[in-house]
Scaffold this active site. Structure first.
Site, PDB file in Angstrom:
ATOM      1  CG  HIS A  19      -1.758  -1.059   1.245  1.00 11.04           C
ATOM      2  ND1 HIS A  19      -1.984  -1.837   2.449  1.00 11.04           N
ATOM      3  CD2 HIS A  19      -2.916  -1.371   0.379  1.00 11.04           C
ATOM      4  CE1 HIS A  19      -3.059  -2.644   2.093  1.00 11.04           C
ATOM      5  NE2 HIS A  19      -3.521  -2.450   0.900  1.00 11.04           N
ATOM      6  NE  ARG A  92      -2.480  -7.573  -4.764  1.00 11.40           N
ATOM      7  CZ  ARG A  92      -3.148  -8.222  -3.920  1.00 11.40           C
ATOM      8  NH1 ARG A  92      -2.788  -8.180  -2.585  1.00 11.40           N
ATOM      9  NH2 ARG A  92      -4.365  -8.611  -4.089  1.00 11.40           N
ATOM     10  CB  SER A 130      -4.478  -6.505   4.175  1.00 14.92           C
ATOM     11  OG  SER A 130      -4.213  -5.394   3.849  1.00 14.92           O
TER      12      SER A 130
END
Ligand code: PNS
Length: 177
Positions: A19, A92, A130
């Protein structure tokens, strides 16, 4: 001159170095970047909203065109509220693409003038999420280099109450003079 505002929406539970990488890239191409944390009553997050705000504020304190906020409801409505013209999202790997494309096109349908801008984080974060950070930390693995130090410390405190107790008991260093 016209200033371009973008929002970077997400759950950030917890915020990771991926992030942060994206925030840094976004801060270079937009005049203002608002990191917008979703207040999602359906999810039971590991970190409370104020905890995530605090972590992201600490992580982004060096960027003077970045600030942190929270929102609920539709992302496009929040974007309109803060007069943003773009939504920043990270991609990603190919596996992210389908979901991100769906979201971007739905957001475009809801708000045709709002652009979604995809950016790629650095390769070393291409596997980072996460969810995996939470899982590794919860099972006792190291998340060093995957999250900023402040987040690593808070994960330890959250998952091991003994660490929290220790850090609250540590004597504060006295200022000289
Ligand atoms: O970090 P995440 O969980 O991948 O972020 C997802 C997020 C917050 C960007 C997405 O769930 C979202 O925009 N939620 C707000 C509700 C909304 O606008 N839904 C329609 C999206 S097409």
């Amino acid at each position: 001159m016209k200033k371009i505002v973008a929002i970077y929406p997400g759950s950030f539970d917890p915020p990771t170095n991926g992030h942060l990488d994206l925030i840094e890239r976004g801060s270079k191409i937009f005049d203002q970047l608002v990191v917008a944390i979703l207040r999602n009553p359906e999810k039971a997050p590991l970190f409370t909203l104020p905890e995530r705000v605090r972590m992201l504020e600490l992580m982004t304190s060096d960027f003077n065109n970045v600030h942190v906020d929270t929102f609920d409801g539709l992302t496009v409505d929040y974007a309109a509220k803060v007069k943003a013209e773009a939504i920043l999202r990270g991609i990603r790997a190919i596996s992210d693409y389908e979901y991100e494309l769906q979201m971007a096109l739905m957001n475009r349908k809801l708000h045709p003038n709002l652009e979604t801008v995809f950016m790629m984080p650095a390769e070393q974060y291409s596997y980072l999420s996460s969810r995996l950070v939470r899982e590794v930390a919860q099972l006792g693995g190291s998340v060093k280099d995957l999250v900023p130090e402040a987040v690593e410390q808070r994960l330890k405190e959250k998952l091991d109450p003994a660490v929290k107790l220790q850090s609250t008991r540590e004597p504060k260093s006295r200022k000289r003079g």
